[in-house]
Design a protein around this motif. Structure first.
Motif, mmCIF file in Angstrom:
data_model
loop_
_atom_site.group_PDB
_atom_site.id
_atom_site.type_symbol
_atom_site.label_atom_id
_atom_site.label_comp_id
_atom_site.label_asym_id
_atom_site.label_seq_id
_atom_site.Cartn_x
_atom_site.Cartn_y
_atom_site.Cartn_z
ATOM 1 N N ALA A 1 0.929 -0.991 -0.067
ATOM 2 C CA ALA A 1 0.018 -0.040 0.150
ATOM 3 C C ALA A 1 0.941 1.296 0.073
ATOM 4 C CB ALA A 1 -0.880 -0.077 1.123
ATOM 5 N N ALA A 2 2.146 1.182 0.581
ATOM 6 C CA ALA A 2 3.066 2.267 0.604
ATOM 7 C C ALA A 2 3.428 2.609 -0.900
ATOM 8 C CB ALA A 2 4.199 1.918 1.480
ATOM 9 N N PHE A 3 3.483 1.901 -1.958
ATOM 10 C CA PHE A 3 3.640 2.179 -3.124
ATOM 11 C C PHE A 3 2.512 2.555 -4.041
ATOM 12 C CE2 PHE A 3 7.015 -0.716 -1.730
ATOM 13 C CZ PHE A 3 8.338 -0.314 -2.238
ATOM 14 N N MET A 4 1.374 2.678 -3.504
ATOM 15 C CA MET A 4 0.214 3.058 -4.329
ATOM 16 C C MET A 4 0.452 4.309 -4.933
ATOM 17 S SD MET A 4 -1.647 0.303 -4.730
ATOM 18 C CE MET A 4 -0.078 -0.305 -4.867
ATOM 19 N N LEU B 1 -11.454 1.458 2.868
ATOM 20 C CA LEU B 1 -11.415 2.160 1.166
ATOM 21 C C LEU B 1 -9.977 2.049 0.814
ATOM 22 C CD1 LEU B 1 -14.351 2.970 2.074
ATOM 23 C CD2 LEU B 1 -13.773 4.890 0.620
ATOM 24 N N THR B 2 -9.073 2.265 1.638
ATOM 25 C CA THR B 2 -7.841 2.396 1.055
ATOM 26 C C THR B 2 -7.337 0.772 0.873
ATOM 27 O OG1 THR B 2 -6.795 2.423 3.342
ATOM 28 C CG2 THR B 2 -6.918 4.395 1.969
ATOM 29 N N VAL C 1 -3.112 -3.543 -7.293
ATOM 30 C CA VAL C 1 -2.196 -4.712 -7.695
ATOM 31 C C VAL C 1 -2.644 -5.513 -8.654
ATOM 32 C CG1 VAL C 1 -1.235 -6.692 -6.581
ATOM 33 C CG2 VAL C 1 -1.355 -4.413 -5.226
ATOM 34 N N LEU C 2 -4.032 -5.734 -8.753
ATOM 35 C CA LEU C 2 -4.656 -6.447 -9.712
ATOM 36 C C LEU C 2 -4.574 -5.781 -11.336
ATOM 37 C CD1 LEU C 2 -6.398 -8.691 -11.198
ATOM 38 C CD2 LEU C 2 -8.494 -7.233 -10.400
#
Length: 500
Positions: free
Chosen positions: A222-225, A388-389, A397-398
């Protein structure tokens, strides 16, 4: 002439009759890097994401997870960057998948992207409202509800969304720079204190690759989103053939190394034997309590303010991403053409306002639902933000997996001048590694949203991403049958395919 009417290629027509499109040659590599890193929100990750990862997974090797994921995303960036030299479309993922895996699949991906980016942007309002109100209430003795603070952020983001993109980029650049300063100060203090000495425990593979590795990698992903968002600005970049690739590589390198180092510093400052317990006790307050104890209160206060502005920068970055997706889909008639409207500042005003309206509705829903909640002041964090996040991370990622496959499909036709590594090997390895991360997210989704066991919520939230994707695929096939003229343009709205 109506607002909805469009010109061929990239322009839309405004009510004044002047051909308008997104700003051309506005953003250089530094601006793109700042937009990417802003979406990643450095101080948010260090203050919120890393302590939460330690607390939930009990894995001391969390810092190393950023290096592992950085390698996986560097593999992804090989093919992604190569495609960026040929495809210039504000729809980014949608256009890449449409040209690599087929237009109908691209429409399905577009709907997944719209849901995911909206979920990420809107969910951040929960943490932004909580952090802002908590700070104001503690320092000024007020009683400001979280949703009131969130509304202030909403107004700022909405106003910037309908202005020129370089204004957002300049503001984001300042905010991200200050975030880095705050985190670096924390890192220095942490190594200075080091109650158990400087230990490599946080970077030891034996500590990461344990029973909790799946959840740790899912959390860290999630940190790379937002790292992929440079391509969304390809129509506004000064040199899209080169700057998108450069910005993506630079951002992946900075994000992975900076987060790994800061996570390691957190284990050093707290002590490897205490980091799990302290994270479970203090959560996102861990860095601020640490600074108050070992530095000065004013330093901690400044860091908390920058934590709030970090969230604001992320809100701005994701709002801009959503607005450009809506613009791109409207321009190609996948959505009604009125969504492609821009204003005199070359901002995608229809997409921006659409995102703002959706965010406002969700804010109202969660504010009403949380009235009198047993979760107390943590309600917007544990529900609005967390649900939500993490749903967004699932969808994004999908999409990364699909992009990896799309690279292979695209370069089967346009591979001249590219090595086998770029055309096949790197994207195939990316598909496998990111596919593994996606499976880990699915398996650990109940852990990520704080749900006990295999709850209904752990199925409902992913379904909010998957079902629209399937419906988008079906809609794309219907367009292919009923409107072949529109179908031929799907994924090519920003510019013609220049790779031939």
């Amino acid at each position: 002439m109506s607002h909805e009417q469009t010109l061929p290629s990239t322009g839309t027509v405004t009510g004044s009759g002047t051909a308008q499109g997104l700003s051309k040659r506005t953003l250089g590599v530094p601006a793109l890097v700042f937009m990417i890193i802003a979406a990643s929100a450095p101080l948010t990750v260090v203050a919120g994401g890393i302590p939460s990862n330690f607390a939930v997974t009990g894995n001391v090797g969390v810092p190393l997870s950023f290096i592992v994921l950085g390698v996986a995303l560097a593999l992804f960036a090989v093919g992604y960057a190569a495609m960026s030299a040929h495809i210039r479309n504000a729809g980014a993922f949608y256009a890449y998948i449409a040209q690599g895996l087929g237009r109908a699949t691209g429409v399905g991906a577009a709907w997944v992207a719209l849901i995911s980016y909206n979920a990420m942007q809107i969910g951040i309002y929960g943490l932004f409202g909580f952090a802002s109100s908590s700070f104001l209430n503690a320092k000024l003795g007020l009683s400001v509800p979280w949703w009131a603070s969130a509304l202030v952020g909403f107004v700022i983001v909405g106003w910037l969304g309908i202005n020129k993109v370089d204004l957002s980029a300049k503001i984001i650049g300042v905010l991200v720079g200050l975030e880095f300063v705050a985190v670096i100060i924390f890192d220095i203090v942490a190594f200075t204190v080091s109650p158990e000495g400087v230990s490599g425990a946080g970077l030891a593979p034996s500590n990461l690759f344990t029973a909790g590795v799946g959840a740790a990698l899912a959390f860290s992903m999630a940190a790379f989103m937002g790292f992929e968002s440079a391509a969304i600005y390809s129509e506004e970049a000064k040199d899209p053939a080169r700057s998108i690739a450069r910005a993506t590589y630079i951002a992946v390198g900075i994000i992975s190394l900076f987060y790994a180092f800061s996570g390691w510093a957190m284990t050093i400052g707290t002590g490897p034997s205490q980091i799990i317990a302290e994270s479970q006790k203090l959560g996102p307050n861990l860095p601020f309590v640490f600074l108050s104890s070992h530095g000065a209160v004013i330093v901690s206060d400044i860091a908390q303010v920058l934590f709030i502005t970090s969230l604001l920068a992320a809100l701005i970055a994701f709002h801009n991403a959503v607005a450009r997706y809506v613009f791109s889909l409207g321009r190609e008639s996948v959505l009604p053409r009125s969504f492609a409207r821009v204003n005199a500042r070359h901002a995608p005003v229809a997409g921006s306002l659409t995102q703002s309206v959706l965010a406002l509705v969700m804010l109202a829903v969660f504010a009403f639902a949380g009235n009198g909640s047993a979760l107390g002041e943590m309600y917007p964090v544990l529900t609005f933000f967390t649900w939500l996040t993490n749903t967004a991370a699932f969808g994004l990622v999908l999409l990364l997996v699909l992009i990896s496959l799309a690279v292979i499909g695209y370069f089967r036709k346009h591979g001249a001048g590219y090595s086998l590594w770029t055309r096949v090997i790197a994207p195939a390895l990316s598909a496998v590694t990111l596919g593994t991360v996606f499976v880990l997210i699915v398996v650990n989704f109940n852990v990520l949203i704080g749900s006990d066991g295999n709850s209904a919520l752990s199925w409902i939230l992913p379904a909010l991403v998957v079902v629209p994707g399937v419906l988008g695929l079906v809609w794309g096939l219907r367009v292919k049958k009923d409107r072949p003229d529109i179908y031929r343009g799907i994924g090519f709205g920003g510019a013609p395919d220049t790779s031939a």
